[in-house]
Enzyme design. Structure first.
Site, PDB file in Angstrom:
ATOM      1  N   HIS A  20       0.859  -1.188   0.000  1.00  0.00           N
ATOM      2  CA  HIS A  20       0.000   0.000   0.000  1.00  0.00           C
ATOM      3  C   HIS A  20       0.891   1.232   0.000  1.00  0.00           C
ATOM      4  O   HIS A  20       1.819   1.329   0.798  1.00  0.00           O
ATOM      5  CB  HIS A  20      -0.903   0.021   1.235  1.00  0.00           C
ATOM      6  CG  HIS A  20      -1.722   1.275   1.303  1.00  0.00           C
ATOM      7  ND1 HIS A  20      -2.892   1.436   0.598  1.00  0.00           N
ATOM      8  CD2 HIS A  20      -1.514   2.457   1.943  1.00  0.00           C
ATOM      9  CE1 HIS A  20      -3.379   2.639   0.814  1.00  0.00           C
ATOM     10  NE2 HIS A  20      -2.560   3.286   1.626  1.00  0.00           N
TER      11      HIS A  20
ATOM     12  N   ASP B 280     -15.301   2.634   7.602  1.00  0.00           N
ATOM     13  CA  ASP B 280     -14.247   3.524   7.117  1.00  0.00           C
ATOM     14  C   ASP B 280     -14.733   4.339   5.931  1.00  0.00           C
ATOM     15  O   ASP B 280     -14.415   5.519   5.796  1.00  0.00           O
ATOM     16  CB  ASP B 280     -12.995   2.740   6.731  1.00  0.00           C
ATOM     17  CG  ASP B 280     -11.959   3.673   6.113  1.00  0.00           C
ATOM     18  OD1 ASP B 280     -11.468   4.549   6.849  1.00  0.00           O
ATOM     19  OD2 ASP B 280     -11.676   3.566   4.909  1.00  0.00           O
TER      20      ASP B 280
ATOM     21  N   ARG C 235     -14.641  12.772   7.123  1.00  0.00           N
ATOM     22  CA  ARG C 235     -13.375  13.455   7.455  1.00  0.00           C
ATOM     23  C   ARG C 235     -12.958  14.382   6.319  1.00  0.00           C
ATOM     24  O   ARG C 235     -12.409  15.465   6.551  1.00  0.00           O
ATOM     25  CB  ARG C 235     -12.276  12.425   7.716  1.00  0.00           C
ATOM     26  CG  ARG C 235     -12.449  11.693   9.043  1.00  0.00           C
ATOM     27  CD  ARG C 235     -11.554  10.462   9.108  1.00  0.00           C
ATOM     28  NE  ARG C 235     -10.169  10.779   8.867  1.00  0.00           N
ATOM     29  CZ  ARG C 235      -9.297   9.973   8.257  1.00  0.00           C
ATOM     30  NH1 ARG C 235      -9.678   8.794   7.821  1.00  0.00           N
ATOM     31  NH2 ARG C 235      -8.054  10.343   8.077  1.00  0.00           N
TER      32      ARG C 235
ATOM     33  N   SER D 144      -7.626   3.901   9.207  1.00  0.00           N
ATOM     34  CA  SER D 144      -8.382   3.854   7.959  1.00  0.00           C
ATOM     35  C   SER D 144      -7.681   2.929   6.954  1.00  0.00           C
ATOM     36  O   SER D 144      -8.288   2.016   6.379  1.00  0.00           O
ATOM     37  CB  SER D 144      -8.505   5.278   7.404  1.00  0.00           C
ATOM     38  OG  SER D 144      -8.933   5.270   6.076  1.00  0.00           O
TER      39      SER D 144
ATOM     40  N   LYS E 260      -8.733  -1.483   6.062  1.00  0.00           N
ATOM     41  CA  LYS E 260      -9.021  -2.027   4.723  1.00  0.00           C
ATOM     42  C   LYS E 260      -8.019  -3.119   4.349  1.00  0.00           C
ATOM     43  O   LYS E 260      -8.392  -4.144   3.784  1.00  0.00           O
ATOM     44  CB  LYS E 260      -8.991  -0.898   3.685  1.00  0.00           C
ATOM     45  CG  LYS E 260     -10.222   0.012   3.816  1.00  0.00           C
ATOM     46  CD  LYS E 260     -10.132   1.229   2.923  1.00  0.00           C
ATOM     47  CE  LYS E 260      -9.184   2.245   3.476  1.00  0.00           C
ATOM     48  NZ  LYS E 260      -9.338   3.606   3.010  1.00  0.00           N
TER      49      LYS E 260
HETATM   50  N1  URA Z   1      -6.046   6.907   2.721  1.00  0.00           N
HETATM   51  C1  URA Z   1      -6.989   6.227   3.408  1.00  0.00           C
HETATM   52  O1  URA Z   1      -7.429   5.168   2.986  1.00  0.00           O
HETATM   53  N2  URA Z   1      -7.425   6.753   4.559  1.00  0.00           N
HETATM   54  C2  URA Z   1      -6.959   7.905   5.079  1.00  0.00           C
HETATM   55  O2  URA Z   1      -7.386   8.303   6.131  1.00  0.00           O
HETATM   56  C3  URA Z   1      -5.980   8.607   4.328  1.00  0.00           C
HETATM   57  C4  URA Z   1      -5.540   8.075   3.162  1.00  0.00           C
END
Ligand code: URA
Length: 424
Positions: free
Chosen positions: A82, A161, A168, A183, A187
């Protein structure tokens, strides 16, 4: 329990119990806690932080809000990467098939771009026919046939999320390390990968502008992954200048294919190979060299299988923007600076990115870099080519680039490509 009690506790600098966290995330997902209450809580968290136990509970509660994928029926280990996002960061495109060619499965759920950073799905969608939305069964079938799959996360994965991130985004509460870390990791853990390599970008084109904040984010995410049983490693990598020489959806696919063919810009090749080695080590795959898989064509074969399995035509011509404009070097000397944020913003204004989630992107739009910081340039030589579908876009892109590059008498120090490696 009620939401006001939870908000007050965090507002006053207190610690949230595991029960309170599980309740508030579940109640928010079900619509029992209102958006305005969750935004007050997110702001209290942004201002007062969360400790390691609270962040772990918060992450687990978001995972529990949806499904958790399971790849245990596969006969090889799984590994994912990621990136926290950057300008010209197309690394997933060559990396996923490369790691698949070396013997690990790569199940990768990716996102679309918003703002000045591009999204992997937007890049791949520039390939005619390629489909981002797959059912879980289709995802498994692509993994089995190609070894790697890159697709959109379904609505069943960490729905808490999804809802909270959208909130957010409009309440000034994105920039909180506990909220960003939970967050991202909710995932990735729900996605079910056995091992994970995090590429945490540092610099003007990244979320994290300084090495210290990037390190804090990386350490938080590595701890979350490790505690959840996912072998997790992070690299801090440079995003003060763009990665590679292409910024924009189809332009980046083209550059990725060059890397898979054994060529491509040295920084993209170096980071792809380094991340591949980290993923293979984390997955426990030994005795294969990713550089060999780039040279012998096996990574390219995996790419072609992966694109074809998702409806794409790997031989199709990619979209091109209708108009181009060249930016020339103002004087002779060394290119001392080419700012990632300025180039990302220019590409976005040329049409490569979107302002709102529902906006379309122009697949051919973007910026080609003819020189990188440290290169010697001559006055009048092409420095950048801007690509757009409408000539009216060039003026605003040029404004974004003002002050974003400089030519001087000597090279200036820049961040090393790989700044640090963070482990549990
Ligand atoms: N990417 C995400 O998936 N979540 C965040 O809070 C910031 C970047």
């Amino acid at each position: 329990m009620d939401a006001i009690e939870v908000i007050r506790a965090k507002r006053d600098g207190g610690e949230l119990s595991s029960d309170r966290i599980a309740w508030v995330i579940d109640a928010y997902t079900r619509g029992v806690v209102a958006d305005e209450q969750m935004s007050a809580l997110a702001m209290a968290i942004l201002l007062n932080g969360m400790n390691r136990r609270e962040i772990a509970d918060w992450t687990q509660a978001m995972i529990a809000s949806g499904e958790r994928m399971d790849w245990s029926s596969l006969d090889r280990p799984t590994a994912d990467k990621h990136s926290t996002g950057g300008v010209g960061d197309k690394i997933t495109l060559p990396l996923a098939p490369l790691v698949a060619a070396c013997g690990a499965y790569v199940p990768q759920l990716s996102g679309r771009g918003l703002g000045h950073t591009g999204g992997t799905l937007d890049k791949l969608e520039s390939i005619p026919g390629w489909r981002a939305s797959l059912s879980n069964e289709e995802m498994l079938a692509v993994l089995r046939s190609a070894g790697a799959v890159v697709c959109a996360a379904g609505s069943g994965l960490a729905p808490a999320d999804k809802k909270l991130y959208a909130l957010r985004d409009v309440t000034g509460t994105v920039e909180s390390i506990p909220l960003i870390a939970s967050s991202i990791m909710s995932k990735k853990i729900a996605e079910g990968t056995g091992s994970l390599v995090l590429d945490v970008k540092v610099g003007s084109g990244a979320f994290m502008k300084t090495v210290d904040t990037a390190r804090e984010l990386a350490e938080t995410m590595v701890a979350l992954g490790t505690d959840a049983g996912v072998r997790t490693v992070a690299l801090l990598t440079a995003m003060d200048r763009p990665l590679g020489r292409a910024v924009g959806n189809a332009l980046e696919v083209e550059e990725s294919v060059e890397v898979l063919a054994g060529g491509g810009p040295s920084d993209v090749v170096e980071l792809t190979v380094r991340l591949a080695r980290e993923m293979l080590e984390a997955a426990g795959v030994a005795g294969v060299d990713p550089e060999d898989a780039l040279k012998d064509g096996s990574a390219m074969d995996a790419w072609r299988r992966m694109i074809t399995a998702q409806g794409g035509d790997p031989d199709a011509l990619l979209p091109r923007a209708a108009e181009t404009m060249t930016v020339e070097a103002p004087e002779s000397g060394v290119l001392t600076r080419l700012d990632a944020y300025a180039v990302g913003l220019a590409a976005w204004r040329l049409g490569a990115g979107r302002a709102r989630k529902e906006d379309p992107v122009s697949f051919g739009a973007g910026v080609t870099l003819h020189a990188k910081p440290g290169d010697v340039v001559r006055a009048g030589q092409p420095l950048l080519t801007l690509h757009a579908d409408e000539t009216e876009r060039f003026a605003r892109a040029l404004e974004a680039l003002e002050g974003g590059y400089a030519v001087g008498p000597a090279s200036q120090e820049q961040l090393p490509l790989v700044i640090d490696r963070i482990t549990a």
